[in-house]
Design an enzyme around this catalytic site. Structure first.
Site, PDB file in Angstrom:
ATOM      1  N   THR A 182       0.843  -1.207   0.000  1.00  0.00           N
ATOM      2  CA  THR A 182       0.000   0.000   0.000  1.00  0.00           C
ATOM      3  C   THR A 182       0.871   1.248   0.000  1.00  0.00           C
ATOM      4  O   THR A 182       1.855   1.307   0.726  1.00  0.00           O
ATOM      5  CB  THR A 182      -0.844   0.017   1.295  1.00  0.00           C
ATOM      6  N   ARG A 210     -14.745  -6.941   1.316  1.00  0.00           N
ATOM      7  CA  ARG A 210     -13.851  -6.612   2.436  1.00  0.00           C
ATOM      8  C   ARG A 210     -13.228  -5.220   2.250  1.00  0.00           C
ATOM      9  O   ARG A 210     -12.758  -4.867   1.183  1.00  0.00           O
ATOM     10  CB  ARG A 210     -12.734  -7.660   2.505  1.00  0.00           C
ATOM     11  N   GLY A 212     -10.226  -2.765   3.955  1.00  0.00           N
ATOM     12  CA  GLY A 212      -9.105  -2.745   4.890  1.00  0.00           C
ATOM     13  C   GLY A 212      -9.065  -1.433   5.640  1.00  0.00           C
ATOM     14  O   GLY A 212     -10.071  -0.716   5.733  1.00  0.00           O
ATOM     15  N   ASP A 213      -7.902  -1.108   6.156  1.00  0.00           N
ATOM     16  CA  ASP A 213      -7.736   0.133   6.912  1.00  0.00           C
ATOM     17  C   ASP A 213      -7.616   1.357   5.999  1.00  0.00           C
ATOM     18  O   ASP A 213      -7.970   2.476   6.393  1.00  0.00           O
ATOM     19  CB  ASP A 213      -6.470   0.059   7.777  1.00  0.00           C
ATOM     20  N   THR A 233       0.339   0.696   6.799  1.00  0.00           N
ATOM     21  CA  THR A 233       0.345  -0.369   5.804  1.00  0.00           C
ATOM     22  C   THR A 233       0.456  -1.690   6.561  1.00  0.00           C
ATOM     23  O   THR A 233       0.877  -1.712   7.711  1.00  0.00           O
ATOM     24  CB  THR A 233       1.494  -0.183   4.794  1.00  0.00           C
ATOM     25  N   GLY A 234       0.054  -2.775   5.906  1.00  0.00           N
ATOM     26  CA  GLY A 234       0.079  -4.063   6.586  1.00  0.00           C
ATOM     27  C   GLY A 234      -1.317  -4.617   6.744  1.00  0.00           C
ATOM     28  O   GLY A 234      -2.247  -4.176   6.051  1.00  0.00           O
ATOM     29  N   GLY A 236      -4.704  -4.829   7.444  1.00  0.00           N
ATOM     30  CA  GLY A 236      -5.695  -3.812   7.794  1.00  0.00           C
ATOM     31  C   GLY A 236      -6.572  -4.190   8.965  1.00  0.00           C
ATOM     32  O   GLY A 236      -6.964  -3.336   9.759  1.00  0.00           O
TER      33      GLY A 236
HETATM   34  N1  ASP Z   1      -3.312  -2.160   4.636  1.00  0.00           N
HETATM   35  C1  ASP Z   1      -3.760  -2.799   3.440  1.00  0.00           C
HETATM   36  C2  ASP Z   1      -5.064  -3.510   3.703  1.00  0.00           C
HETATM   37  O1  ASP Z   1      -5.183  -4.194   4.704  1.00  0.00           O
HETATM   38  C3  ASP Z   1      -2.806  -3.802   2.880  1.00  0.00           C
HETATM   39  C4  ASP Z   1      -1.402  -3.341   2.639  1.00  0.00           C
HETATM   40  O2  ASP Z   1      -0.855  -2.489   3.321  1.00  0.00           O
HETATM   41  O3  ASP Z   1      -0.818  -3.875   1.698  1.00  0.00           O
HETATM   42  O4  ASP Z   1      -5.928  -3.459   2.860  1.00  0.00           O
END
Ligand code: ASP
Length: 323
Positions: A182, A210, A212-213, A233-234, A236
Protein backbone atom coordinates in the site's frame (compact mmCIF):
# COMPACT_ATOMS: atom_id res chain seq x y z
CA UNK A 1 -13.73 29.50 26.14
CA UNK A 2 -14.99 32.91 27.27
CA UNK A 3 -15.38 31.64 30.84
CA UNK A 4 -11.88 30.13 30.79
CA UNK A 5 -10.40 33.41 29.53
CA UNK A 6 -12.22 35.38 32.21
CA UNK A 7 -11.01 32.94 34.86
CA UNK A 8 -7.38 33.21 33.70
CA UNK A 9 -7.67 37.01 33.68
CA UNK A 10 -9.16 37.04 37.15
CA UNK A 11 -6.19 35.08 38.51
CA UNK A 12 -3.74 37.28 36.60
CA UNK A 13 -2.85 34.68 33.93
CA UNK A 14 -4.61 36.29 30.98
CA UNK A 15 -1.60 36.07 28.68
CA UNK A 16 -1.34 32.31 29.29
CA UNK A 17 -4.68 31.80 27.52
CA UNK A 18 -3.00 32.04 24.12
CA UNK A 19 0.07 29.99 25.02
CA UNK A 20 0.65 26.41 23.88
CA UNK A 21 -0.20 23.67 26.35
CA UNK A 22 2.76 21.31 27.03
CA UNK A 23 2.58 18.16 24.90
CA UNK A 24 0.52 19.89 22.23
CA UNK A 25 2.70 20.94 19.34
CA UNK A 26 0.44 23.53 17.69
CA UNK A 27 3.09 26.20 18.18
CA UNK A 28 5.75 24.29 16.17
CA UNK A 29 7.41 26.03 13.23
CA UNK A 30 6.96 24.24 9.94
CA UNK A 31 10.03 23.13 7.96
CA UNK A 32 11.60 25.74 5.66
CA UNK A 33 10.99 23.56 2.60
CA UNK A 34 8.26 21.14 1.54
CA UNK A 35 8.73 17.61 2.92
CA UNK A 36 7.22 14.19 2.19
CA UNK A 37 7.32 10.73 3.73
CA UNK A 38 5.83 7.62 2.17
CA UNK A 39 5.63 3.85 2.53
CA UNK A 40 7.85 1.25 0.84
CA UNK A 41 10.53 1.68 -1.80
CA UNK A 42 8.01 2.86 -4.41
CA UNK A 43 7.65 5.85 -2.10
CA UNK A 44 10.81 7.30 -3.68
CA UNK A 45 9.04 7.73 -7.02
CA UNK A 46 5.85 8.94 -5.34
CA UNK A 47 7.80 11.54 -3.34
CA UNK A 48 9.53 12.93 -6.42
CA UNK A 49 6.25 13.24 -8.31
CA UNK A 50 4.68 14.86 -5.24
CA UNK A 51 7.49 17.40 -5.11
CA UNK A 52 7.04 18.30 -8.77
CA UNK A 53 3.26 18.54 -8.33
CA UNK A 54 3.81 20.84 -5.35
CA UNK A 55 6.07 23.09 -7.40
CA UNK A 56 3.43 23.24 -10.14
CA UNK A 57 0.39 23.77 -7.92
CA UNK A 58 1.65 25.12 -4.56
CA UNK A 59 -0.99 22.82 -3.09
CA UNK A 60 0.08 20.09 -0.68
CA UNK A 61 -3.10 18.05 -1.32
CA UNK A 62 -2.49 18.00 -5.10
CA UNK A 63 1.10 17.01 -4.34
CA UNK A 64 0.19 13.89 -2.33
CA UNK A 65 -2.64 12.98 -4.73
CA UNK A 66 -0.35 13.11 -7.77
CA UNK A 67 2.41 11.27 -5.92
CA UNK A 68 0.26 8.21 -5.24
CA UNK A 69 -1.45 8.29 -8.66
CA UNK A 70 1.83 7.26 -10.26
CA UNK A 71 1.95 4.15 -8.08
CA UNK A 72 -1.72 3.38 -8.84
CA UNK A 73 -0.74 3.24 -12.52
CA UNK A 74 2.30 0.98 -12.06
CA UNK A 75 1.30 -2.46 -13.32
CA UNK A 76 4.00 -4.35 -11.41
CA UNK A 77 2.90 -3.40 -7.86
CA UNK A 78 0.74 -6.28 -6.54
CA UNK A 79 -1.34 -4.37 -4.04
CA UNK A 80 -2.06 -0.94 -5.51
CA UNK A 81 -4.28 0.05 -8.44
CA UNK A 82 -3.52 -1.42 -11.87
CA UNK A 83 -1.90 -4.85 -11.49
CA UNK A 84 -3.17 -5.25 -7.91
CA UNK A 85 -4.23 -8.80 -7.00
CA UNK A 86 -8.00 -9.39 -7.14
CA UNK A 87 -10.49 -10.60 -4.56
CA UNK A 88 -11.50 -14.27 -4.60
CA UNK A 89 -14.09 -13.66 -7.32
CA UNK A 90 -11.34 -12.38 -9.62
CA UNK A 91 -12.22 -8.68 -9.40
CA UNK A 92 -9.62 -6.05 -8.46
CA UNK A 93 -11.22 -3.73 -5.90
CA UNK A 94 -9.55 -0.59 -4.65
CA UNK A 95 -9.63 1.36 -1.37
CA UNK A 96 -8.26 4.89 -0.92
CA UNK A 97 -8.45 7.93 1.34
CA UNK A 98 -7.23 11.50 1.21
CA UNK A 99 -7.16 14.18 3.90
CA UNK A 100 -6.14 17.78 4.50
CA UNK A 101 -4.81 18.94 7.85
CA UNK A 102 -7.89 21.13 8.34
CA UNK A 103 -10.06 18.00 8.63
CA UNK A 104 -11.44 17.83 5.09
CA UNK A 105 -11.37 14.21 3.92
CA UNK A 106 -12.72 11.77 1.36
CA UNK A 107 -12.58 8.03 0.86
CA UNK A 108 -13.61 5.28 -1.49
CA UNK A 109 -13.93 1.56 -0.84
CA UNK A 110 -14.29 -1.58 -2.97
CA UNK A 111 -14.16 0.51 -6.14
CA UNK A 112 -13.61 -1.50 -9.32
CA UNK A 113 -12.52 -0.83 -12.90
CA UNK A 114 -11.38 2.72 -12.15
CA UNK A 115 -7.65 3.40 -12.23
CA UNK A 116 -7.36 6.27 -9.76
CA UNK A 117 -9.34 5.72 -6.56
CA UNK A 118 -7.36 8.49 -4.85
CA UNK A 119 -8.79 11.07 -7.26
CA UNK A 120 -12.30 9.67 -6.76
CA UNK A 121 -11.74 10.08 -3.00
CA UNK A 122 -10.73 13.70 -3.58
CA UNK A 123 -13.78 14.31 -5.76
CA UNK A 124 -16.02 12.88 -3.01
CA UNK A 125 -14.31 15.14 -0.47
CA UNK A 126 -14.60 18.29 -2.55
CA UNK A 127 -17.83 17.89 -4.51
CA UNK A 128 -20.14 15.52 -2.68
CA UNK A 129 -21.95 15.94 0.65
CA UNK A 130 -20.27 12.71 1.87
CA UNK A 131 -16.93 11.44 3.14
CA UNK A 132 -16.99 7.87 1.80
CA UNK A 133 -18.60 5.95 -1.06
CA UNK A 134 -18.19 2.21 -1.65
CA UNK A 135 -18.82 -0.48 -4.27
CA UNK A 136 -21.33 0.07 -7.07
CA UNK A 137 -22.30 3.52 -5.77
CA UNK A 138 -18.68 4.63 -5.77
CA UNK A 139 -18.18 3.31 -9.29
CA UNK A 140 -21.33 5.07 -10.56
CA UNK A 141 -20.16 8.30 -8.94
CA UNK A 142 -16.74 7.95 -10.58
CA UNK A 143 -18.20 7.25 -14.03
CA UNK A 144 -20.66 10.15 -13.73
CA UNK A 145 -17.75 12.41 -12.90
CA UNK A 146 -15.74 11.48 -15.95
CA UNK A 147 -13.37 8.81 -14.56
CA UNK A 148 -12.81 6.30 -17.37
CA UNK A 149 -13.71 2.63 -17.14
CA UNK A 150 -10.57 0.48 -17.03
CA UNK A 151 -9.82 -3.23 -16.58
CA UNK A 152 -7.30 -3.47 -13.75
CA UNK A 153 -6.46 -7.16 -14.03
CA UNK A 154 -3.32 -7.65 -16.13
CA UNK A 155 -2.27 -10.84 -17.96
CA UNK A 156 0.09 -11.55 -15.10
CA UNK A 157 -2.38 -11.05 -12.25
CA UNK A 158 -5.03 -13.03 -14.14
CA UNK A 159 -2.52 -15.88 -14.33
CA UNK A 160 -1.65 -15.54 -10.61
CA UNK A 161 -5.34 -15.62 -9.79
CA UNK A 162 -6.00 -18.71 -11.93
CA UNK A 163 -3.07 -20.47 -10.24
CA UNK A 164 -4.36 -19.52 -6.81
CA UNK A 165 -7.85 -20.76 -7.65
CA UNK A 166 -6.49 -24.05 -8.97
CA UNK A 167 -4.85 -24.81 -5.61
CA UNK A 168 -6.32 -27.67 -3.66
CA UNK A 169 -7.14 -25.36 -0.76
CA UNK A 170 -7.04 -21.74 -1.93
CA UNK A 171 -6.66 -19.54 1.13
CA UNK A 172 -5.70 -16.00 2.09
CA UNK A 173 -1.96 -15.45 1.78
CA UNK A 174 -0.45 -13.94 4.95
CA UNK A 175 0.01 -10.17 4.91
CA UNK A 176 3.73 -10.25 5.59
CA UNK A 177 6.66 -8.21 4.36
CA UNK A 178 6.53 -9.74 0.88
CA UNK A 179 3.04 -9.38 -0.39
CA UNK A 180 1.71 -5.97 0.45
CA UNK A 181 2.76 -2.52 -0.60
CA UNK A 182 0.00 0.00 0.00
CA UNK A 183 1.21 3.51 -0.68
CA UNK A 184 0.68 6.08 2.05
CA UNK A 185 2.16 9.53 1.43
CA UNK A 186 2.24 12.45 3.89
CA UNK A 187 3.34 16.00 3.13
CA UNK A 188 3.87 19.38 4.77
CA UNK A 189 4.50 22.74 3.13
CA UNK A 190 6.50 25.68 4.52
CA UNK A 191 3.25 27.28 5.77
CA UNK A 192 2.60 24.22 7.92
CA UNK A 193 -0.27 22.93 5.78
CA UNK A 194 -0.36 19.15 5.80
CA UNK A 195 -2.06 16.49 3.65
CA UNK A 196 -2.00 12.73 3.20
CA UNK A 197 -3.09 10.09 0.70
CA UNK A 198 -3.37 6.33 1.03
CA UNK A 199 -4.32 3.82 -1.71
CA UNK A 200 -4.37 0.03 -2.10
CA UNK A 201 -6.00 -3.00 -3.68
CA UNK A 202 -5.97 -4.57 -0.22
CA UNK A 203 -5.51 -8.14 0.86
CA UNK A 204 -5.02 -10.50 -2.10
CA UNK A 205 -7.94 -12.92 -2.61
CA UNK A 206 -10.02 -11.26 0.10
CA UNK A 207 -13.73 -12.02 0.47
CA UNK A 208 -15.59 -9.69 -1.93
CA UNK A 209 -16.73 -6.61 -0.03
CA UNK A 210 -13.85 -6.61 2.44
CA UNK A 211 -12.51 -3.16 3.31
CA UNK A 212 -9.10 -2.74 4.89
CA UNK A 213 -7.74 0.13 6.91
CA UNK A 214 -6.71 2.28 3.94
CA UNK A 215 -10.10 3.89 3.15
CA UNK A 216 -11.01 4.35 6.82
CA UNK A 217 -10.13 7.82 8.03
CA UNK A 218 -8.27 7.35 11.32
CA UNK A 219 -7.08 3.84 10.47
CA UNK A 220 -5.11 4.00 7.21
CA UNK A 221 -4.68 7.78 7.31
CA UNK A 222 -5.11 10.74 9.63
CA UNK A 223 -3.93 14.33 9.25
CA UNK A 224 -4.24 17.23 11.67
CA UNK A 225 -2.32 20.48 11.06
CA UNK A 226 -2.31 21.09 14.82
CA UNK A 227 -0.17 18.01 15.46
CA UNK A 228 0.88 15.97 12.44
CA UNK A 229 -0.07 13.09 10.18
CA UNK A 230 0.18 9.31 10.00
CA UNK A 231 -0.48 6.49 7.56
CA UNK A 232 -0.44 2.71 7.83
CA UNK A 233 0.34 -0.37 5.80
CA UNK A 234 0.08 -4.06 6.59
CA UNK A 235 -2.76 -6.23 7.79
CA UNK A 236 -5.69 -3.81 7.79
CA UNK A 237 -7.74 -5.93 10.19
CA UNK A 238 -5.19 -5.23 12.96
CA UNK A 239 -4.72 -1.57 12.08
CA UNK A 240 -8.48 -0.93 12.21
CA UNK A 241 -8.67 -2.57 15.64
CA UNK A 242 -6.44 0.12 17.16
CA UNK A 243 -7.58 3.03 14.89
CA UNK A 244 -3.90 3.07 13.97
CA UNK A 245 -3.24 6.38 12.23
CA UNK A 246 -5.45 8.40 14.55
CA UNK A 247 -3.74 6.70 17.47
CA UNK A 248 -0.31 7.72 16.16
CA UNK A 249 -1.40 11.36 15.74
CA UNK A 250 -2.93 11.44 19.22
CA UNK A 251 0.24 9.93 20.71
CA UNK A 252 2.20 12.75 19.05
CA UNK A 253 -0.31 15.23 20.47
CA UNK A 254 0.54 13.82 23.88
CA UNK A 255 4.24 14.51 23.29
CA UNK A 256 5.66 11.35 21.71
CA UNK A 257 8.05 11.73 18.80
CA UNK A 258 6.81 10.44 15.40
CA UNK A 259 8.94 7.31 15.71
CA UNK A 260 7.89 6.62 19.31
CA UNK A 261 4.23 7.13 18.40
CA UNK A 262 4.54 4.62 15.53
CA UNK A 263 6.33 2.18 17.82
CA UNK A 264 3.59 2.40 20.44
CA UNK A 265 0.87 1.81 17.82
CA UNK A 266 2.71 -1.29 16.52
CA UNK A 267 3.23 -2.50 20.09
CA UNK A 268 -0.43 -2.05 20.87
CA UNK A 269 -1.41 -4.29 17.96
CA UNK A 270 0.82 -7.12 19.14
CA UNK A 271 -0.08 -6.66 22.81
CA UNK A 272 -3.82 -6.36 22.43
CA UNK A 273 -4.34 -9.00 19.83
CA UNK A 274 -2.35 -12.08 20.72
CA UNK A 275 -4.00 -13.80 17.78
CA UNK A 276 -1.74 -11.73 15.51
CA UNK A 277 1.37 -12.11 17.61
CA UNK A 278 2.35 -15.59 16.62
CA UNK A 279 1.34 -15.35 12.96
CA UNK A 280 3.36 -14.05 10.08
CA UNK A 281 1.74 -10.64 10.35
CA UNK A 282 3.09 -7.26 9.37
CA UNK A 283 1.74 -3.82 10.17
CA UNK A 284 3.72 -0.59 9.95
CA UNK A 285 3.23 3.13 10.41
CA UNK A 286 4.78 6.32 9.08
CA UNK A 287 4.32 9.65 10.83
CA UNK A 288 5.17 13.30 10.27
CA UNK A 289 4.93 15.95 12.97
CA UNK A 290 3.88 19.48 12.08
CA UNK A 291 7.49 20.68 12.43
CA UNK A 292 8.47 18.24 9.65
CA UNK A 293 10.09 15.56 11.81
CA UNK A 294 9.29 12.09 10.49
CA UNK A 295 9.41 8.58 11.94
CA UNK A 296 8.27 5.04 11.26
CA UNK A 297 8.00 1.68 12.99
CA UNK A 298 6.88 -1.84 12.05
CA UNK A 299 5.95 -5.07 13.78
CA UNK A 300 8.35 -7.05 11.59
CA UNK A 301 11.60 -6.55 9.80
CA UNK A 302 11.47 -5.46 6.17
CA UNK A 303 9.44 -2.25 6.19
CA UNK A 304 11.02 0.63 4.29
CA UNK A 305 9.93 4.23 3.97
CA UNK A 306 11.02 7.09 1.76
CA UNK A 307 11.77 10.61 2.99
CA UNK A 308 11.88 13.62 0.67
CA UNK A 309 13.44 16.84 1.89
CA UNK A 310 13.78 19.38 -0.89
CA UNK A 311 15.45 17.56 -3.80
CA UNK A 312 16.93 14.84 -1.55
CA UNK A 313 15.27 11.39 -1.37
CA UNK A 314 16.28 8.79 1.22
CA UNK A 315 15.04 5.23 1.54
CA UNK A 316 15.13 4.15 5.19
CA UNK A 317 14.82 0.78 6.93
CA UNK A 318 12.26 1.09 9.72
CA UNK A 319 12.98 -0.29 13.16
CA UNK A 320 10.70 -3.13 14.21
CA UNK A 321 9.39 -4.96 17.26
CA UNK A 322 9.93 -8.63 16.58
CA UNK A 323 13.36 -9.96 15.72
N1 ASP B 1 -3.31 -2.16 4.64
C1 ASP B 1 -3.76 -2.80 3.44
C2 ASP B 1 -5.06 -3.51 3.70
O1 ASP B 1 -5.18 -4.19 4.70
C3 ASP B 1 -2.81 -3.80 2.88
C4 ASP B 1 -1.40 -3.34 2.64
O2 ASP B 1 -0.86 -2.49 3.32
O3 ASP B 1 -0.82 -3.88 1.70
O4 ASP B 1 -5.93 -3.46 2.86
Amino acid sequence: METRRRFLKSVGLGSLASMAIPGISNSASPPSQVKFVSTWSHGRVANKVALKAYKDSSDILSAVENGVRVIESEADGRSVGLGGLPDRSGRVTLDASIMRGNGACGAVGALYNIEHPISVARKIMEDSPHVMLVGDGARQYALQNGFPDKELLTDETRRDYENWKAKEKPDLPPVNHENHDTIGLLGIDPQGKMAGACTTSGWAYKIPGRLGDSPIIGSGLFVDDEVGAASATGLGETIIQVSGSHLVVELMRGGKSPKEACREAARRITKKFSKWKSGDVQAAFIAMRNDGEVGAFAIKKGFQYAVQEGEKTDLMDADYLTR
